[in-house]
Design a protein around this motif. Structure first.
Motif, PDB file in Angstrom:
ATOM      1  N   LEU A   1       5.397   2.180   3.995  1.00 21.35           N
ATOM      2  CA  LEU A   1       4.497   1.028   3.873  1.00 21.35           C
ATOM      3  C   LEU A   1       4.339   0.597   2.418  1.00 21.35           C
ATOM      4  N   LEU A   2       4.259   1.583   1.504  1.00 18.07           N
ATOM      5  CA  LEU A   2       3.962   1.251   0.105  1.00 18.07           C
ATOM      6  C   LEU A   2       5.187   0.835  -0.701  1.00 18.07           C
ATOM      7  N   CYS A   3       6.332   1.472  -0.447  1.00 13.87           N
ATOM      8  CA  CYS A   3       7.551   1.187  -1.223  1.00 13.87           C
ATOM      9  C   CYS A   3       7.901  -0.317  -1.247  1.00 13.87           C
ATOM     10  N   PRO A   4       7.948  -1.028  -0.088  1.00 18.78           N
ATOM     11  CA  PRO A   4       8.270  -2.468  -0.128  1.00 18.78           C
ATOM     12  C   PRO A   4       7.228  -3.300  -0.886  1.00 18.78           C
TER      13      PRO A   4
ATOM     14  N   ASN B   1       5.932  -6.763  -5.300  1.00 18.58           N
ATOM     15  CA  ASN B   1       4.865  -7.231  -6.201  1.00 18.58           C
ATOM     16  C   ASN B   1       4.862  -6.596  -7.583  1.00 18.58           C
ATOM     17  N   GLY B   2       5.894  -5.770  -7.864  1.00 17.50           N
ATOM     18  CA  GLY B   2       5.924  -5.066  -9.155  1.00 17.50           C
ATOM     19  C   GLY B   2       5.662  -5.974 -10.338  1.00 17.50           C
ATOM     20  N   ALA B   3       6.348  -7.113 -10.369  1.00 16.86           N
ATOM     21  CA  ALA B   3       6.214  -8.041 -11.507  1.00 16.86           C
ATOM     22  C   ALA B   3       4.838  -8.693 -11.520  1.00 16.86           C
ATOM     23  N   ALA B   4       4.306  -9.001 -10.337  1.00 19.81           N
ATOM     24  CA  ALA B   4       3.002  -9.694 -10.244  1.00 19.81           C
ATOM     25  C   ALA B   4       1.868  -8.827 -10.780  1.00 19.81           C
ATOM     26  N   ILE B   5       2.009  -7.479 -10.605  1.00 19.05           N
ATOM     27  CA  ILE B   5       0.950  -6.567 -11.040  1.00 19.05           C
ATOM     28  C   ILE B   5       0.808  -6.622 -12.557  1.00 19.05           C
TER      29      ILE B   5
ATOM     30  N   ALA C   1       6.869   6.681  -3.300  1.00 18.49           N
ATOM     31  CA  ALA C   1       6.945   5.271  -2.881  1.00 18.49           C
ATOM     32  C   ALA C   1       6.847   4.342  -4.086  1.00 18.49           C
ATOM     33  N   ILE C   2       5.953   4.684  -5.038  1.00 16.58           N
ATOM     34  CA  ILE C   2       5.797   3.848  -6.247  1.00 16.58           C
ATOM     35  C   ILE C   2       7.075   3.898  -7.084  1.00 16.58           C
ATOM     36  N   ILE C   3       7.622   5.115  -7.265  1.00 19.36           N
ATOM     37  CA  ILE C   3       8.868   5.261  -8.053  1.00 19.36           C
ATOM     38  C   ILE C   3      10.008   4.498  -7.374  1.00 19.36           C
ATOM     39  N   ALA C   4      10.192   4.717  -6.068  1.00 23.97           N
ATOM     40  CA  ALA C   4      11.270   4.045  -5.324  1.00 23.97           C
ATOM     41  C   ALA C   4      11.075   2.536  -5.339  1.00 23.97           C
ATOM     42  N   GLY C   5       9.830   2.085  -5.206  1.00 25.59           N
ATOM     43  CA  GLY C   5       9.522   0.644  -5.219  1.00 25.59           C
ATOM     44  C   GLY C   5       9.900  -0.003  -6.540  1.00 25.59           C
ATOM     45  N   LEU C   6       9.584   0.691  -7.646  1.00 29.00           N
ATOM     46  CA  LEU C   6       9.923   0.149  -8.979  1.00 29.00           C
ATOM     47  C   LEU C   6      11.440   0.116  -9.178  1.00 29.00           C
ATOM     48  N   LEU C   7      12.130   1.154  -8.689  1.00 33.86           N
ATOM     49  CA  LEU C   7      13.600   1.198  -8.807  1.00 33.86           C
ATOM     50  C   LEU C   7      14.259   0.114  -7.958  1.00 33.86           C
ATOM     51  N   LEU C   8      13.594  -0.224  -6.823  1.00 29.42           N
ATOM     52  CA  LEU C   8      14.156  -1.246  -5.921  1.00 29.42           C
ATOM     53  C   LEU C   8      13.641  -2.654  -6.246  1.00 29.42           C
ATOM     54  N   GLY C   9      13.035  -2.814  -7.432  1.00 27.22           N
ATOM     55  CA  GLY C   9      12.455  -4.110  -7.818  1.00 27.22           C
ATOM     56  C   GLY C   9      13.402  -5.289  -7.651  1.00 27.22           C
TER      57      GLY C   9
ATOM     58  N   HIS D   1      15.888  -5.299  -5.581  1.00 26.97           N
ATOM     59  CA  HIS D   1      16.419  -5.284  -4.201  1.00 26.97           C
ATOM     60  C   HIS D   1      15.257  -5.261  -3.206  1.00 26.97           C
ATOM     61  N   ALA D   2      14.240  -6.089  -3.482  1.00 20.46           N
ATOM     62  CA  ALA D   2      13.035  -6.117  -2.632  1.00 20.46           C
ATOM     63  C   ALA D   2      13.372  -6.452  -1.180  1.00 20.46           C
ATOM     64  N   GLU D   3      14.419  -7.287  -0.991  1.00 19.69           N
ATOM     65  CA  GLU D   3      14.808  -7.671   0.373  1.00 19.69           C
ATOM     66  C   GLU D   3      15.258  -6.463   1.187  1.00 19.69           C
ATOM     67  N   PHE D   4      15.972  -5.538   0.520  1.00 18.65           N
ATOM     68  CA  PHE D   4      16.438  -4.318   1.200  1.00 18.65           C
ATOM     69  C   PHE D   4      15.223  -3.494   1.659  1.00 18.65           C
ATOM     70  N   ALA D   5      14.233  -3.347   0.741  1.00 14.03           N
ATOM     71  CA  ALA D   5      13.024  -2.573   1.065  1.00 14.03           C
ATOM     72  C   ALA D   5      12.258  -3.215   2.226  1.00 14.03           C
ATOM     73  N   GLU D   6      12.179  -4.539   2.200  1.00 15.15           N
ATOM     74  CA  GLU D   6      11.455  -5.274   3.256  1.00 15.15           C
ATOM     75  C   GLU D   6      12.177  -5.159   4.603  1.00 15.15           C
ATOM     76  N   SER D   7      13.505  -5.206   4.555  1.00 15.10           N
ATOM     77  CA  SER D   7      14.289  -5.229   5.808  1.00 15.10           C
ATOM     78  C   SER D   7      14.522  -3.854   6.413  1.00 15.10           C
ATOM     79  N   TYR D   8      14.690  -2.814   5.552  1.00 17.52           N
ATOM     80  CA  TYR D   8      15.116  -1.518   6.095  1.00 17.52           C
ATOM     81  C   TYR D   8      14.117  -0.369   5.906  1.00 17.52           C
ATOM     82  N   ILE D   9      13.131  -0.529   5.024  1.00 22.64           N
ATOM     83  CA  ILE D   9      12.143   0.547   4.819  1.00 22.64           C
ATOM     84  C   ILE D   9      10.827   0.193   5.505  1.00 22.64           C
ATOM     85  N   LYS D  10      10.392  -1.062   5.309  1.00 20.95           N
ATOM     86  CA  LYS D  10       9.103  -1.491   5.872  1.00 20.95           C
ATOM     87  C   LYS D  10       9.011  -1.321   7.396  1.00 20.95           C
TER      88      LYS D  10
END
Length: 415
Positions: free
Chosen positions: A199-202, A207-211, A20-28, A30-39
């Motif tokens: 849950l974690l990927c989106p 928030n990748g940049a905020a961290i 989830a962490i790896i996929a989340g960073l790769l989708l940085g 495309h956060a909207e895609f993660a929020e809409s289709y993974i979350k």
């Protein structure tokens, strides 16, 4: 032929967490895609867990009380639990304040002009007291109000004990329903790795940049305090009062810890926490009473978050907190952990109460609101680990008490 060795649930959840962490960073980007289709798939899993929590709490507490057959024993367990929760919360807020002060020089000074934050209204202590008692049979279950569900289970359980033999059919029914919902929980928990990933990927994608942004030091301070509290306070308590090796405790808690981190939901983690504590040897009737109560009123992680954030917000406004003000924060946060029981977004409500108690502007919450989810992941881990440590301790103390009582009875018989 050798049987294929299945991966443990903890290992499956860990792999899902890393992916989830790896996929989340790769989708940085495309956060909207993660929020809409993974979350949404993560939300479905969390909904299933929340659906099973109320019947599990209701029937397992009733089943536990019936098997204890002693109203005084329930009172003894309740008193030990509340005292432990209040003490560890006081330790937690103290660690948060010490950590906040140690890191204060490294905190960024964020501009406080044009900040606005509308704090949710805090519930008074008397209102909280009144709200513990249900006025309707269905409402506590439909709203998943844990304190009211616990009160319902206690009242019905006590009534069944007092009726005695006449209630034998009800006792069989309660035990059967408890077994059915436990089996249902087992089925849902098999989906944990998928739920954790979704849950974690989106969250990582958004928030990748905020961290790694301006609040990195504040987040680091909070997480170091979370770890110190868990390693020092819980390890000491589990070893001295729980009669258990702390390493074995944390190893047994891994599935619940990883799920709490990815979901940031104490109530959602409750079924996994129940399973983990039972596997470590906690009594089911004690676990089914202590854990739901803890998910509602025990907020050690939230207390640490308040300590660190109060110091950071004060620094941004150029205010140095005095020792009496820090004592006020300790007292307010400890009492507020019960005062805001069951309120959605309890962390923010409690932070508003803490800031008000020492005269800090409530608008300062806006400084940390953007990364509240990242704080929440860590504080949920601490909260649920605290609940589990209490379960192991109370189970051990009650076990010793029962053994002493049995020895006394044997000695009297042998006279």
């Amino acid at each position: 032929m050798k049987e294929k060795r299945k991966l443990s649930l903890a290992m499956q959840i860990f792999i899902a967490l890393v992916l989830a962490i790896i996929a989340g960073l790769l989708l940085g980007n495309h956060a909207e895609f993660a929020e809409s289709y993974i979350k949404p798939f993560g939300t479905i899993f969390l909904n299933l867990l929340k659906f099973i929590v109320v019947p599990i709490v209701l029937f397992s507490i009733m089943s536990g009380i019936i098997s204890m057959q002693d109203i005084r024993k329930v009172g003894s367990i309740g008193l030990k639990t509340v005292i432990y929760y209040l003490c560890t919360t006081a330790f937690a807020i103290t660690i948060g304040l010490i950590g906040g002060n140690l890191f204060k020089g490294l905190f960024p000074v964020v501009a406080t002009t044009n900040l606005t934050y509308e704090a949710a209204e805090a519930t008074s202590f008397m209102d909280t007291l009144v709200n513990i008692f249900p006025s309707n049979f269905i409402q506590p279950m439909s709203e998943a109000n844990m304190l009211q569900v616990i009160v319902m289970a206690l009242l019905i359980g006590f009534a069944i004990i007092l009726i005695g033999d006449e209630a034998s059919m009800v006792i069989r029914g309660v035990n059967s329903l408890n077994a059915v919902f436990m089996k249902c929980m087992e089925m849902i928990l098999k989906l944990s790795p998928i739920g954790v990933f979704c849950l974690l990927c989106p969250v990582v994608a958004t928030n990748g940049a905020a961290i790694i942004g301006s609040l990195a030091m504040v987040l680091l301070a909070a997480y170091i305090c979370y770890i110190v509290h868990a390693v020092v306070v819980y390890s000491t308590a589990v070893r001295t009062m729980g009669g258990m090796n702390p390493a074995a405790f944390f190893k047994g808690m891994l599935p619940a810890i990883m799920f709490a981190f990815s979901s940031a939901s104490s109530v959602g983690t409750l079924p996994i926490n129940l399973e983990c504590t039972e596997k470590m040897g906690a009594s089911r009737e004690i676990a089914s009473f202590v854990l739901p109560l803890g998910a509602t009123i025990n907020m050690d992680g939230t207390a640490i978050y308040q300590g660190v954030c109060a110091i950071f917000i004060a620094a941004c406004y150029g205010i140095n907190l005095t020792f009496p003000q820090m004592l006020t924060i300790v007292l307010t946060a400890t009492l507020a952990s019960i005062g805001t029981a069951g309120v959605p977004g309890a962390g923010m409500v409690m932070l508003a109460m803490v800031l008000t108690s020492v005269g800090l502007p409530v608008d300062g919450i806006a400084l940390v609101a953007g990364v509240d989810r990242i704080f929440d992941m860590g504080r949920t881990v601490v909260n649920i680990t605290g609940d589990a440590s209490c379960t192991m301790i109370v189970s051990n103390l009650e076990r010793k008490k029962d053994m002493k009582r049995a020895q006394k009875q044997n000695a009297l018989r042998n006279k």
